[in-house]
Structures are given as structure tokens and as C-alpha cells.
Design an enzyme around this catalytic site. Structure first.
Site, PDB file in Angstrom:
ATOM      1  N   LYS A  14       0.821  -1.216   0.000  1.00 45.71           N
ATOM      2  CA  LYS A  14       0.000   0.000   0.000  1.00 45.71           C
ATOM      3  C   LYS A  14       0.856   1.268   0.000  1.00 45.71           C
ATOM      4  O   LYS A  14       0.585   2.202  -0.742  1.00 45.71           O
ATOM      5  CB  LYS A  14      -0.939   0.026   1.226  1.00 45.71           C
ATOM      6  CG  LYS A  14      -1.883  -1.170   1.298  1.00 45.71           C
ATOM      7  CD  LYS A  14      -2.844  -1.067   2.479  1.00 45.71           C
ATOM      8  CE  LYS A  14      -2.197  -1.202   3.843  1.00 45.71           C
ATOM      9  NZ  LYS A  14      -1.724  -2.553   4.187  1.00 45.71           N
ATOM     10  N   ARG A  89      -9.679   0.438   8.903  1.00 45.18           N
ATOM     11  CA  ARG A  89      -9.258  -0.932   9.193  1.00 45.18           C
ATOM     12  C   ARG A  89     -10.318  -1.702   9.961  1.00 45.18           C
ATOM     13  O   ARG A  89     -10.096  -2.854  10.317  1.00 45.18           O
ATOM     14  CB  ARG A  89      -7.990  -0.880  10.041  1.00 45.18           C
ATOM     15  CG  ARG A  89      -6.723  -1.314   9.307  1.00 45.18           C
ATOM     16  CD  ARG A  89      -5.557  -1.096  10.271  1.00 45.18           C
ATOM     17  NE  ARG A  89      -4.397  -1.847   9.918  1.00 45.18           N
ATOM     18  CZ  ARG A  89      -3.353  -1.363   9.232  1.00 45.18           C
ATOM     19  NH1 ARG A  89      -3.372  -0.129   8.776  1.00 45.18           N
ATOM     20  NH2 ARG A  89      -2.313  -2.123   8.998  1.00 45.18           N
ATOM     21  N   ARG A 128      11.335  -6.329   4.487  1.00 46.19           N
ATOM     22  CA  ARG A 128      11.238  -4.911   4.837  1.00 46.19           C
ATOM     23  C   ARG A 128      11.889  -4.650   6.203  1.00 46.19           C
ATOM     24  O   ARG A 128      12.465  -3.587   6.417  1.00 46.19           O
ATOM     25  CB  ARG A 128       9.762  -4.489   4.864  1.00 46.19           C
ATOM     26  CG  ARG A 128       9.555  -3.012   5.157  1.00 46.19           C
ATOM     27  CD  ARG A 128       8.136  -2.574   4.880  1.00 46.19           C
ATOM     28  NE  ARG A 128       7.216  -2.963   5.933  1.00 46.19           N
ATOM     29  CZ  ARG A 128       5.899  -2.760   5.881  1.00 46.19           C
ATOM     30  NH1 ARG A 128       5.341  -2.207   4.829  1.00 46.19           N
ATOM     31  NH2 ARG A 128       5.121  -3.128   6.888  1.00 46.19           N
ATOM     32  N   ARG A 134      11.353  -1.458  11.753  1.00 44.40           N
ATOM     33  CA  ARG A 134      10.064  -1.641  12.417  1.00 44.40           C
ATOM     34  C   ARG A 134      10.045  -2.942  13.205  1.00 44.40           C
ATOM     35  O   ARG A 134      10.179  -4.021  12.631  1.00 44.40           O
ATOM     36  CB  ARG A 134       8.937  -1.642  11.371  1.00 44.40           C
ATOM     37  CG  ARG A 134       8.561  -0.255  10.910  1.00 44.40           C
ATOM     38  CD  ARG A 134       7.516  -0.285   9.839  1.00 44.40           C
ATOM     39  NE  ARG A 134       6.291  -0.997  10.229  1.00 44.40           N
ATOM     40  CZ  ARG A 134       5.179  -0.989   9.498  1.00 44.40           C
ATOM     41  NH1 ARG A 134       5.135  -0.324   8.363  1.00 44.40           N
ATOM     42  NH2 ARG A 134       4.121  -1.664   9.907  1.00 44.40           N
ATOM     43  N   ARG A 146      -0.629  -9.815  13.122  1.00 45.47           N
ATOM     44  CA  ARG A 146      -1.155  -8.750  12.249  1.00 45.47           C
ATOM     45  C   ARG A 146      -2.029  -9.336  11.153  1.00 45.47           C
ATOM     46  O   ARG A 146      -3.066  -8.775  10.801  1.00 45.47           O
ATOM     47  CB  ARG A 146      -0.009  -7.945  11.647  1.00 45.47           C
ATOM     48  CG  ARG A 146       0.622  -7.004  12.671  1.00 45.47           C
ATOM     49  CD  ARG A 146       2.012  -6.594  12.262  1.00 45.47           C
ATOM     50  NE  ARG A 146       2.048  -5.726  11.102  1.00 45.47           N
ATOM     51  CZ  ARG A 146       3.141  -5.523  10.371  1.00 45.47           C
ATOM     52  NH1 ARG A 146       4.271  -6.145  10.680  1.00 45.47           N
ATOM     53  NH2 ARG A 146       3.110  -4.720   9.344  1.00 45.47           N
TER      54      ARG A 146
HETATM   55  P1  ADP Z   1       1.003  -2.516   7.635  1.00 48.81           P
HETATM   56  O1  ADP Z   1      -0.070  -2.269   6.623  1.00 48.81           O
HETATM   57  O2  ADP Z   1       2.248  -3.041   7.033  1.00 48.81           O
HETATM   58  O3  ADP Z   1       0.535  -3.327   8.818  1.00 48.81           O
HETATM   59  P2  ADP Z   1       0.777   0.172   8.748  1.00 48.81           P
HETATM   60  O4  ADP Z   1       1.866   1.145   8.773  1.00 48.81           O
HETATM   61  O5  ADP Z   1      -0.430   0.483   7.926  1.00 48.81           O
HETATM   62  O6  ADP Z   1       1.469  -1.158   8.274  1.00 48.81           O
HETATM   63  O7  ADP Z   1       0.258  -0.122  10.242  1.00 48.81           O
HETATM   64  C1  ADP Z   1       1.127  -0.419  11.282  1.00 48.81           C
HETATM   65  C2  ADP Z   1       0.351  -0.555  12.589  1.00 48.81           C
HETATM   66  O8  ADP Z   1      -0.247   0.708  12.930  1.00 48.81           O
HETATM   67  C3  ADP Z   1      -0.834  -1.536  12.584  1.00 48.81           C
HETATM   68  O9  ADP Z   1      -0.425  -2.868  12.829  1.00 48.81           O
HETATM   69  C4  ADP Z   1      -1.700  -0.963  13.721  1.00 48.81           C
HETATM   70  O10 ADP Z   1      -1.192  -1.311  14.983  1.00 48.81           O
HETATM   71  C5  ADP Z   1      -1.517   0.535  13.572  1.00 48.81           C
HETATM   72  N1  ADP Z   1      -2.561   1.124  12.693  1.00 48.81           N
HETATM   73  C6  ADP Z   1      -2.358   1.697  11.480  1.00 48.81           C
HETATM   74  N2  ADP Z   1      -3.526   2.107  10.951  1.00 48.81           N
HETATM   75  C7  ADP Z   1      -4.500   1.778  11.838  1.00 48.81           C
HETATM   76  C8  ADP Z   1      -5.906   1.909  11.863  1.00 48.81           C
HETATM   77  N3  ADP Z   1      -6.581   2.462  10.853  1.00 48.81           N
HETATM   78  N4  ADP Z   1      -6.576   1.455  12.952  1.00 48.81           N
HETATM   79  C9  ADP Z   1      -5.929   0.901  13.980  1.00 48.81           C
HETATM   80  N5  ADP Z   1      -4.601   0.723  14.020  1.00 48.81           N
HETATM   81  C10 ADP Z   1      -3.877   1.149  12.965  1.00 48.81           C
END
Ligand code: ADP
Length: 190
Positions: A14, A89, A128, A134, A146
Site C-alpha cells: 500500500k 481498518r 522490509r 520496524r 497482524r
Molecule cells: P502494515 O499495513 O504493514 O501493517 P501500517 O503502517 O499500515 O502497516 O500499520 C502499522 C500498525 O499501525 C498496525 O499494525 C496498527 O497497529 C496501527 N494502525 C495503522 N492504521 C491503523 C488503523 N486504521 N486502525 C488501527 N490501528 C492502525
């Protein structure tokens, strides 16, 4: 406005694809994950709270995430549109986004959902981790968590947009360029 929800499991690409879409269509990129990470780096209260969930591979609570997203959108005056990356999400977040956008006289144009095999996701995330720093990418158990959270809480958001005829599934396997082209084609055909 062109408002896109770029959707998919962790590691689907994404962030990478968002960079290309914002350039071509002149959009604002809003990644909740990036915003949380910037807050962690800045050692804000929000960052501390978000970190306690992110490090375990759990979702940050809806109320916090929704308020954050709203205040980010409000920072932009007269944008051409937004790419929402990593948001919504949960169905609660999707509902909140719809009402918020309608209160500012706009709406989601389409959801582009990247489909990627689970094995490929895990290998992309571990790769990554070598450069991202991370913690949530480096640990296979957290990655599993996740993906499990994605299946249970996030994947249902697809139906939310399918019911509005806004859902577009995109093959997220193959080269980055090929996937970008599929996204462009889907947007241009809409
Ligand atoms: P990825 O898609 O690789 O998991 P992101 O950077 O989108 O990475 O998200 C990393 C973390 O940030 C998620 O595992 C969650 O803990 C938190 N997070 C991100 N966006 C949301 C959201 N919309 N609602 C709740 N938690 C979120």
C-alpha cells in the site's frame, strides 16, 4: 474529489503504490501507520499510546484513530483528493469515515484492494524489516498476529464498500510497475 481507499493486508504494498498514485493524480497521502510512527518518533502522548498496540501487532483503538484521521484531513485546504492508506481498518472506522466525508460534502470514490498470497506477505515483511527498523516487521509471531487481525477485523471492510459498488480487487502479485499499471487502469476506468 478523487478519494481512494487503498486496501490490503500488511505487506501488500500500500505504501509503495500510494507514492505512485499521489504523483499521478495529485492526491494527498494519508497513512495512519506513518502518522503513528511519526508520533512515536516525536515521543508524543499519542505515539506512546499507539506504540503499545503496534508493537504487539494489535489495532490502535478506533476512537483514537478516527479522531486522528479527521484532524489530518482537516489540515488540507481544497485538495484534489486523498489516498487513505491503512484506514479504515474496521467497519466502525469505515462508517465514521463515510459520515465525516459527507459532512464536508465529499465521499469515497473507490476502494482498491490489493490481493497478495500469505506466504508472499510474510516474506515481504521480513525483507522490509531489514531496512525499516520496524519492530512489528522483524518478529514472525507479530506478523502472524497482524495477519490474523487483518482477517478478523479488517477484511470485512471490503463488504462495506462492495455494498456501495465501490470495491475493486487488484492482483497485488508481480512487479511493482505491473501492479501500479493495474491500479492506474482501474482508476481511469472508473
Ligand atoms: P502494515 O499495513 O504493514 O501493517 P501500517 O503502517 O499500515 O502497516 O500499520 C502499522 C500498525 O499501525 C498496525 O499494525 C496498527 O497497529 C496501527 N494502525 C495503522 N492504521 C491503523 C488503523 N486504521 N486502525 C488501527 N490501528 C492502525
Amino acid at each position: 474529489m478523487l478519494n481512494i481507499v487503498l486496501f490490503g493486508p500488511p505487506g501488500a504494498g500500500k505504501g509503495t503504490q500510494s507514492e505512485r498514485l499521489i504523483e499521478k493524480y495529485n492526491l494527498v497521502h494519508l497513512s495512519t501507520g506513518d502518522i503513528f510512527r511519526a508520533n512515536i518518533k516525536g515521543e508524543t502522548e499519542l505515539g506512546k499510546l499507539a506504540k503499545s498496540y503496534m508493537d504487539k501487532g494489535q489495532l490502535v483503538p478506533d476512537s483514537v484513530t478516527i479522531d486522528l484521521l479527521r484532524s489530518e484531513v482537516e489540515k488540507y485546504k481544497d485538495p484534489k483528493g486523498f489516498i487513505f492508506d491503512g484506514f479504515p481498518r474496521t467497519n466502525t472506522q469505515a462508517n465514521a469515515l463515510d459520515s465525516f466525508l459527507s459532512s464536508i460534502n465529499t465521499s469515497i470514490t473507490m476502494m482498491l484492494s490489493l490481493d497478495v498470497d500469505e506466504e508472499e506477505l510474510k516474506s515481504r515483511l521480513l525483507k522490509r524489516a531489514e531496512t525499516s527498523g520496524r519492530a512489528d516487521d522483524a518478529n514472525p509471531e507479530i506478523i502472524e498476529n497482524r495477519i490474523a487481525v487483518y482477517k478478523k477485523e479488517t477484511a470485512p471492510v471490503k463488504s462495506f464498500y462492495a455494498e456501495q459498488n465501490k470495491f475493486h480487487g487488484i492482483d497485488g502479485m508481480g512487479s511493482v510497475d505491473d501492479i501500479t499499471q493495474r491500479l492506474f487502469d482501474s482508476i481511469d476506468a472508473n
